[in-house]
Design a protein around this motif. Structure first.
Motif, PDB file in Angstrom:
ATOM      1  N   MET A  95       9.688   6.098  13.175  1.00  0.00           N
ATOM      2  CA  MET A  95       9.410   6.959  12.032  1.00  0.00           C
ATOM      3  C   MET A  95       8.723   6.137  10.948  1.00  0.00           C
ATOM      4  O   MET A  95       9.266   5.149  10.480  1.00  0.00           O
ATOM      5  CB  MET A  95      10.742   7.522  11.516  1.00  0.00           C
ATOM      6  CG  MET A  95      10.623   8.344  10.287  1.00  0.00           C
ATOM      7  SD  MET A  95      12.175   9.205  10.029  1.00  0.00           S
ATOM      8  CE  MET A  95      12.360   8.964   8.311  1.00  0.00           C
ATOM      9  N   ASP A  96       7.526   6.540  10.550  1.00  0.00           N
ATOM     10  CA  ASP A  96       6.799   5.861   9.485  1.00  0.00           C
ATOM     11  C   ASP A  96       7.229   6.401   8.132  1.00  0.00           C
ATOM     12  O   ASP A  96       7.207   7.599   7.886  1.00  0.00           O
ATOM     13  CB  ASP A  96       5.290   6.050   9.625  1.00  0.00           C
ATOM     14  CG  ASP A  96       4.682   5.140  10.661  1.00  0.00           C
ATOM     15  OD1 ASP A  96       5.284   4.093  10.925  1.00  0.00           O
ATOM     16  OD2 ASP A  96       3.616   5.476  11.187  1.00  0.00           O
ATOM     17  N   ILE A  97       7.634   5.475   7.271  1.00  0.00           N
ATOM     18  CA  ILE A  97       8.029   5.827   5.910  1.00  0.00           C
ATOM     19  C   ILE A  97       6.888   5.416   4.990  1.00  0.00           C
ATOM     20  O   ILE A  97       6.402   4.282   5.080  1.00  0.00           O
ATOM     21  CB  ILE A  97       9.333   5.111   5.508  1.00  0.00           C
ATOM     22  CG1 ILE A  97      10.459   5.540   6.448  1.00  0.00           C
ATOM     23  CG2 ILE A  97       9.686   5.394   4.057  1.00  0.00           C
ATOM     24  CD1 ILE A  97      11.738   4.780   6.269  1.00  0.00           C
ATOM     25  N   PRO A  98       6.432   6.307   4.107  1.00  0.00           N
ATOM     26  CA  PRO A  98       5.339   5.933   3.199  1.00  0.00           C
ATOM     27  C   PRO A  98       5.723   4.735   2.338  1.00  0.00           C
ATOM     28  O   PRO A  98       6.856   4.617   1.866  1.00  0.00           O
ATOM     29  CB  PRO A  98       5.141   7.172   2.326  1.00  0.00           C
ATOM     30  CG  PRO A  98       5.908   8.275   2.963  1.00  0.00           C
ATOM     31  CD  PRO A  98       6.917   7.660   3.879  1.00  0.00           C
ATOM     32  N   ALA A  99       4.762   3.832   2.146  1.00  0.00           N
ATOM     33  CA  ALA A  99       5.003   2.637   1.337  1.00  0.00           C
ATOM     34  C   ALA A  99       5.153   3.028  -0.129  1.00  0.00           C
ATOM     35  O   ALA A  99       4.283   3.668  -0.693  1.00  0.00           O
ATOM     36  CB  ALA A  99       3.881   1.642   1.515  1.00  0.00           C
TER      37      ALA A  99
END
Length: 94
Positions: free
Chosen positions: A1-5
């Motif tokens: 799951m990519d979490i926004p920076a």
């Protein structure tokens, strides 16, 4: 799951300093593109670094050439015992 920076490890000032260390003849527009910031932000950061004594700017014709002052201490009290050269070495630019 990519979490926004939402945060990064390096500030814009550190990125600009590193870009200049890699190529002291970069134009402001190239610094901006390399660091993913606006040209105006790059100009402000370069002025900050120059005013604080971390770099010197020399006019060569229509271009600038920058010289880093690597024996300046880092600004935050937690790192003030370290110099710019240590930061550059850590990031792969002795």
């Amino acid at each position: 799951m990519d979490i926004p920076a939402r945060w990064t490890f390096l500030t814009g000032h550190a990125r600009v300093l590193l870009a200049i260390a890699r190529d002291p003849a970069l134009r402001l527009r190239d610094i901006a593109a390399t660091c993913w910031i606006t040209e105006r932000t790059a100009q402000t950061i370069v002025a900050d670094l120059e005013q604080a004594g971390y770099l010197r700017r020399e006019r060569m014709g229509r271009r600038n050439r920058y010289t880093l002052v690597s024996d300046r201490p880092l600004r935050h009290p937690a790192e003030s015992h370290l110099h710019v050269r240590a930061l550059l070495a850590l990031l792969g630019r002795p």
